[in-house]
Scaffold this active site. Structure first.
Site, PDB file in Angstrom:
ATOM      1  N   SER A 113     -48.538   3.866 -23.800  1.00 58.43           N
ATOM      2  CA  SER A 113     -47.797   3.829 -25.058  1.00 58.43           C
ATOM      3  C   SER A 113     -46.954   2.576 -25.149  1.00 58.43           C
ATOM      4  O   SER A 113     -46.495   2.043 -24.128  1.00 58.43           O
ATOM      5  CB  SER A 113     -46.890   5.063 -25.139  1.00 58.43           C
ATOM      6  OG  SER A 113     -45.956   4.938 -26.194  1.00 58.43           O
ATOM      7  N   LYS A 127     -44.695   7.314 -18.697  1.00 51.55           N
ATOM      8  CA  LYS A 127     -45.858   6.450 -18.939  1.00 51.55           C
ATOM      9  C   LYS A 127     -45.770   5.174 -18.100  1.00 51.55           C
ATOM     10  O   LYS A 127     -46.768   4.706 -17.524  1.00 51.55           O
ATOM     11  CB  LYS A 127     -45.960   6.101 -20.426  1.00 51.55           C
ATOM     12  CG  LYS A 127     -46.349   7.265 -21.323  1.00 51.55           C
ATOM     13  CD  LYS A 127     -47.788   7.702 -21.091  1.00 51.55           C
ATOM     14  CE  LYS A 127     -48.253   8.725 -22.118  1.00 51.55           C
ATOM     15  NZ  LYS A 127     -49.640   9.169 -21.878  1.00 51.55           N
ATOM     16  N   ASP A 152     -34.666   6.336 -29.829  1.00 53.09           N
ATOM     17  CA  ASP A 152     -35.402   5.582 -30.847  1.00 53.09           C
ATOM     18  C   ASP A 152     -34.923   4.125 -30.885  1.00 53.09           C
ATOM     19  O   ASP A 152     -33.804   3.808 -30.498  1.00 53.09           O
ATOM     20  CB  ASP A 152     -35.200   6.215 -32.228  1.00 53.09           C
ATOM     21  CG  ASP A 152     -36.161   7.365 -32.492  1.00 53.09           C
ATOM     22  OD1 ASP A 152     -37.088   7.549 -31.685  1.00 53.09           O
ATOM     23  OD2 ASP A 152     -35.975   8.078 -33.494  1.00 53.09           O
ATOM     24  N   TYR A 208     -39.945  10.237 -21.644  1.00 51.24           N
ATOM     25  CA  TYR A 208     -41.377  10.147 -21.958  1.00 51.24           C
ATOM     26  C   TYR A 208     -41.894   8.746 -21.644  1.00 51.24           C
ATOM     27  O   TYR A 208     -42.906   8.568 -20.963  1.00 51.24           O
ATOM     28  CB  TYR A 208     -41.618  10.488 -23.429  1.00 51.24           C
ATOM     29  CG  TYR A 208     -42.982  10.047 -23.934  1.00 51.24           C
ATOM     30  CD1 TYR A 208     -44.135  10.645 -23.453  1.00 51.24           C
ATOM     31  CD2 TYR A 208     -43.098   9.025 -24.873  1.00 51.24           C
ATOM     32  CE1 TYR A 208     -45.387  10.229 -23.898  1.00 51.24           C
ATOM     33  CE2 TYR A 208     -44.340   8.611 -25.319  1.00 51.24           C
ATOM     34  CZ  TYR A 208     -45.481   9.211 -24.831  1.00 51.24           C
ATOM     35  OH  TYR A 208     -46.706   8.796 -25.264  1.00 51.24           O
TER      36      TYR A 208
END
Length: 339
Positions: A126, A155, A297, A151
């Site tokens: 990602s 990855k 974010d 998250y």
């Protein structure tokens, strides 16, 4: 004999579209999925579109006995690894669950592959591994690891683990694909994105408001340093993404080691731009309210995709309008998703 490809998480959104692309390209496909955030109806519809079915095995990749049995029972040539928990917001709340699921499942898979002498692996990574980028567009050589959520860290850690595997054993041929923001659906409306519960991603959230199963869209933050204050992302059609996996699979068969490619369009669109475009396509107003920024974010994220174009001969073809048109076709013909 046709090559058998194992697709982990193949009943999910990206996995099901890629399983379809593999079947249409002549491969035999085996899917393992624990159905924690997916439906086997997606695979029934994949079979309907392709004219032949993938073999579906319901199970968890952390189950080493099951995964080893799959490799014992089938002449698998390559693996496409999609299975993972993938919500940024949820990962901030439940970091241990994300590390345990995403890391252990990948370790179990790689051990089973090595036991079976299968070394071709395409990994679903990602753009979150880049963290908050200092410059855009983001190229593959830009810094990684300064991720803003668990998250993304899961990855990034898997990427490091796979690079170490390839360094230790030259038989490994690994593609790491860093996706930007997959959206859209198959144009016939039979398969698409159907997250459980409240959607974490923008387009399925908008679709559910448009179809009436949610009352309004929450826009998380309108004070980012962007043209309209809302977050900017690189949206890519899921069919382009699926094609990118087939291109990567072809490429790693020809050369060993670890290869990293961004998959995106190379263009950014803000939340409000996507919202307005969707309203034009659907003819439906999308009520929304501004909510605080979500933890983890970032403001702006879009890809430099020149490496994939140069080395894979791959380039995204679909426009934002086509992505949203196909997403709306899926949602409007399946208002409750696969249920």
């Amino acid at each position: 004999m046709r090559h058998k490809i194992l697709v982990t998480g193949g009943a999910g959104y990206i996995g099901s579209h890629t399983a379809l692309a593999l079947l249409q390209a002549g491969y035999d496909v085996i899917v393992i999925d624990n159905l924690s955030n997916s439906s086997k109806v997606s695979l029934e519809r994949v079979g309907e579109i392709a004219g032949r079915n993938p073999l579906f095995i319901e199970g968890d990749l952390r189950d080493a006995a099951l995964v080893n049995q799959i490799f014992n029972d089938h002449p698998i040539e390559s693996v496409l690894h999609f299975a993972a928990l993938k919500s940024v917001e949820e990962s901030v709340r439940e970091p241990l669950r994300y590390f345990e699921n995403n890391l252990v499942s990948t370790m179990t898979l790689c051990q089973a592959m090595a036991n079976a002498n299968v070394f071709n692996l395409v990994f679903s990574s990602s753009a979150v591994v880049y963290g908050a980028p200092s410059i855009v567009p983001i190229a593959e050589h830009h810094p990684t690891g300064q991720t803003t959520n668990p998250y993304g860290r899961s990855k990034f850690m898997i990427e490091q683990m796979l690079a170490d595997l390839a360094e230790a054993d030259p038989r490994w041929k690994i593609a790491i694909l860093r996706y930007f923001n997959p959206v859209g659906a198959h144009p016939n409306g039979l398969i698409g994105e159907d997250p459980n519960g409240m959607p974490n991603n923008l387009v399925p959230y908008i679709c559910r408001v448009a179809v009436g199963t949610l009352a309004e869209l929450k826009i998380f933050g309108n004070d980012y340093p962007t043209a309209d204050g809302t977050g900017v992302r690189d949206y890519i059609h899921v069919l382009d993404l699926a094609d990118g996996h087939l291109s990567a699979l072809d490429a790693i068969r020809k050369s060993g080691g670890t290869h990293i490619w961004n998959l995106g369009t190379g263009q950014g669109n803000s939340v409000l731009e996507v919202l307005r475009e969707f309203e034009d396509i659907s003819g439906r107003p999308i009520p929304y309210k501004i909510a605080p920024r979500r933890p983890g974010d970032i403001a702006t994220c879009f890809a430099d995709v020149s490496k994939a174009e140069r080395e894979l001969g791959w380039k995204a073809k679909y426009t934002l309008n086509e992505m949203l048109r196909d997403a709306w076709k899926w949602q409007s013909t399946n208002p409750l998703g696969y249920k």
